[in-house]
Design an enzyme around this catalytic site. Structure first.
Site, PDB file in Angstrom:
ATOM      1  N   ASN A 159       1.769  -0.954   1.800  1.00 14.14           N
ATOM      2  CA  ASN A 159       2.760  -1.820   1.167  1.00 14.14           C
ATOM      3  C   ASN A 159       2.960  -1.648  -0.334  1.00 14.14           C
ATOM      4  O   ASN A 159       3.938  -2.140  -0.870  1.00 14.14           O
ATOM      5  CB  ASN A 159       2.406  -3.284   1.428  1.00 14.14           C
ATOM      6  CG  ASN A 159       2.361  -3.603   2.898  1.00 14.14           C
ATOM      7  OD1 ASN A 159       3.347  -3.449   3.613  1.00 14.14           O
ATOM      8  ND2 ASN A 159       1.204  -4.022   3.365  1.00 14.14           N
ATOM      9  N   TYR A 160       2.015  -1.009  -1.006  1.00 15.22           N
ATOM     10  CA  TYR A 160       2.097  -0.986  -2.467  1.00 15.22           C
ATOM     11  C   TYR A 160       2.133   0.396  -3.098  1.00 15.22           C
ATOM     12  O   TYR A 160       2.516   0.533  -4.249  1.00 15.22           O
ATOM     13  CB  TYR A 160       0.928  -1.764  -3.067  1.00 15.22           C
ATOM     14  CG  TYR A 160       1.059  -3.246  -2.856  1.00 15.22           C
ATOM     15  CD1 TYR A 160       1.956  -3.979  -3.622  1.00 15.22           C
ATOM     16  CD2 TYR A 160       0.320  -3.909  -1.896  1.00 15.22           C
ATOM     17  CE1 TYR A 160       2.099  -5.336  -3.434  1.00 15.22           C
ATOM     18  CE2 TYR A 160       0.460  -5.270  -1.694  1.00 15.22           C
ATOM     19  CZ  TYR A 160       1.350  -5.981  -2.471  1.00 15.22           C
ATOM     20  OH  TYR A 160       1.501  -7.321  -2.279  1.00 15.22           O
ATOM     21  N   LEU A 161       1.653   1.392  -2.376  1.00  9.80           N
ATOM     22  CA  LEU A 161       1.544   2.705  -3.002  1.00  9.80           C
ATOM     23  C   LEU A 161       2.734   3.566  -2.627  1.00  9.80           C
ATOM     24  O   LEU A 161       2.945   3.856  -1.452  1.00  9.80           O
ATOM     25  CB  LEU A 161       0.243   3.363  -2.557  1.00  9.80           C
ATOM     26  CG  LEU A 161      -1.002   2.549  -2.920  1.00  9.80           C
ATOM     27  CD1 LEU A 161      -2.252   3.207  -2.362  1.00  9.80           C
ATOM     28  CD2 LEU A 161      -1.111   2.370  -4.430  1.00  9.80           C
TER      29      LEU A 161
END
Length: 572
Positions: free
Chosen positions: A529-531
């Site tokens: 979800n973030y990288l």
DNA sequence: GTAGTAACTTAGTATGACCTTC
DNA sequence: GAAGGTCATACTAAGTTACTAC
């Protein structure tokens, strides 16, 4: 890709095709799969009330089985859980049952529980053929209901099965734990598809609540859940075009933040000095969101959910100020429950101005008062929107996570390392992000044991290495005496053996380190979800690491766009 | 500003498939 | 082929954000 930034081409094409929030032109699907109907217990499985056998009505029995299935779980010992369960259970009882069953503690579900345990045991013991049959049935279901057609593509649906009834299990200290999650019927279901598609048929004898044709949303099916009254959706898989594009967009927004983050940081530093309290609070909150990757922190209705907070909803009781701590000045100690009731605990040295501001915000307040009483997520996000189009609080988390990965990869990757060691570096970079975002997990139940197993493997490998080295030494000595081709060859092969074992040993040791460091940290969430996946793809290309070592099959499907797009020189 | 709703992303855990080892 | 461990996946709860109506 002919246009360097392939995704951009796609988006332009997309924008031209779909003006103002239109998500699709054609959508066809088969509707949801409902939970299997309740199968009453066999006659010989008994429920006891106050020591006496009692035959329950089907409805009451079904709800009783939900409790029985959870009997071993800690949940069923909690007072709130029991109270909520009992209240909802009673609603399903006949009037006779209601008048008899007045005390949950007098209910004996153990026989039912044993029955279910035996059932699950039997399931495990099933023959290959029986298991194969079930597998084939699942595949058939997936084939029929698991896909839809959106515009010109056949797309995988994420959750085409309706959530079965059961007892609500909130996380943390949830006031509604134990409540009955009711069975969803076709009459609860809203179908969304295009007018010119084949509209899914409700099960025989039933009707849909509604069929609509809203192409400004991405969902296929929705219903209202009875615990919180919120809407649940059936949507597409992350591998779908519509999700992939949105994901890509998210990282592009984060990259735009990269370009103006210095300016924004200078701005909020200035705002720490503002005459307006609201502006100061906003600036300190933003500093936390930026520096500590905190979530925005919406207000929550009291008594409806577990008591958790994010940045804007922090209360005075969640921080402690230390003018000096362990040789550091101006330390803020955070201790609060965040999303999913995961504890955030951190001691952070902050700038003097921040510290002084916090002291000011806390003046004359009770522990349960809001720290930022002039601020909420709406105010904050409006301000962010003014600073950069599309900027919201969560973009900072994405930005800081991705930039941290990129920077850590640069720092940690040693060009001379072999592949396993490089992957360890990757995982460490990933771990730095997970720590930043406070992505925790319960240590796996088998952790200690599996560590021990690994250690004994390492020990065995070490012995093997020692043996191989001894053999090499004697082969060398032998070759020195004999000076013939054959013994030279033996030396060579022994050398190779030593090398091979050394490599194996190193691999095991790396694995042990990795696992130990990962005990309580969950890497998956940040990875998914973030990288920005293009950072990982580029890194793999640069160092010749097969992408499969970093992303499993599902992840490769989700990040297909990035795998396609990113070259080794990609910069976030 | 507040409150409520809708839509969508992010989150940890339970489950079960699969692989290895004995 | 049973047992045990590992990993992927399914599941669904819990967030964020935008928007609307007062």
């Amino acid at each position: 890709m002919e246009c360097g930034i392939g995704g951009a081409c796609l988006a332009v094409w997309e924008e031209e095709r779909y003006p103002e929030g239109i998500k699709w032109k054609f959508l066809e699907h088969k509707g949801p799969v409902f939970a299997p109907p309740y199968e009453p217990l066999p006659e010989n499985v008994k429920f006891y009330y106050d020591g006496k056998v009692m035959k329950l009505s089907t409805k009451a029995e079904e709800v009783a089985t939900f409790f029985a299935k959870m009997l071993d779980h800690e949940y069923t010992t909690k007072e709130i859980f029991r109270k909520n369960f009992f209240k909802d259970w009673r609603k399903e009882m006949t009037s006779e049952e209601k008048s008899t069953i007045t005390n949950l503690s007098k209910c004996d579900f153990t026989h039912m529980s044993q029955y279910f345990k035996a059932q699950s045991e039997a399931r495990k013991q099933m023959s290959k053929e029986e298991k194969q049959k079930i597998k084939e049935e699942n595949e058939r279901l997936l084939k029929e209901y698991g896909y839809c057609v959106m515009d010109n593509h056949k797309e995988r649906i994420a959750n085409f099965k309706i959530e079965p009834p059961g007892l609500f299990r909130g996380r943390g200290n949830h006031p509604k734990m134990g409540m009955l999650k009711r069975r969803i019927m076709p009459e609860d279901i809203i179908i969304n598809c295009s007018k010119d598609s084949k509209i899914p048929a409700p099960p025989p004898g039933h009707k849909w609540k509604e069929v609509r044709h809203d192409n400004k949303v991405t969902w296929l099916v929705s219903w209202t859940e009875n615990i919180q009254g919120s809407i649940k959706y059936i949507m597409l898989n992350p591998s779908s075009r519509i999700k992939g594009e949105k994901d890509w967009q998210k990282y592009e927004t984060a990259r735009r933040l990269k370009k103006c983050v210095d300016k924004i940081r200078n701005q909020y530093r200035e705002d720490w000095k503002s005459k307006e309290m609201k502006v100061r609070q906003r600036a300190v909150a933003l500093y936390f969101i930026d520096k500590l990757a905190l979530r925005a922190g919406n207000e929550k209705e009291e008594g409806e959910t577990a008591d958790t907070v994010g940045c804007c909803s922090l209360r005075v009781e969640h921080i402690k100020l230390h003018p000096e701590l362990d040789g550091q000045e101006y330390v803020v100690e955070f201790d609060f429950l965040g999303k999913d009731s995961i504890r955030y605990y951190n001691k952070v040295p902050v700038e003097k101005r921040v510290f002084k501001n916090l002291q000011l915000f806390m003046e004359n307040k009770q522990p349960e008062d809001d720290l930022f009483d002039r601020l909420n997520t709406s105010i904050l996000n409006k301000h962010l929107q003014d600073l950069m189009e599309g900027l919201t609080a969560k973009v900072f988390r994405t930005y800081n996570a991705s930039i941290t990965l990129q920077q850590q990869l640069k720092e940690l990757t040693n060009p001379d390392d072999n592949i396993p060691a490089k992957i360890l570096s990757y995982n460490r970079a990933n771990r730095a992000v997970a720590i930043l975002c406070n992505h925790q997990r319960a240590p796996p139940k088998t952790f200690e044991k599996s560590m021990m197993n690994l250690q004994s493997k390492i020990d065995a490998k070490k012995e093997q290495l020692a043996d191989a080295r001894r053999e090499l030494k004697s082969a060398k000595a032998d070759a020195k005496v004999r000076r013939d081709e054959k013994s030279k060859k033996t030396v060579e092969s022994k050398k190779k053996a030593v090398q091979r074992i050394e490599e194996q040993l190193m691999k095991l040791e790396v694995q042990a380190t990795d696992r130990e460091e990962n005990k309580q940290i969950a890497l998956g969430t940040s990875k998914l979800n973030y990288l920005d996946p293009r950072i990982s793809v580029a890194w793999c290309k640069k160092w010749g690491i097969p992408i499969e070592k970093i992303y499993n099959k599902t992840q490769r499907e989700k990040f297909a766009w990035a795998i396609d797009m990113a070259e080794e020189d990609y910069e976030f």
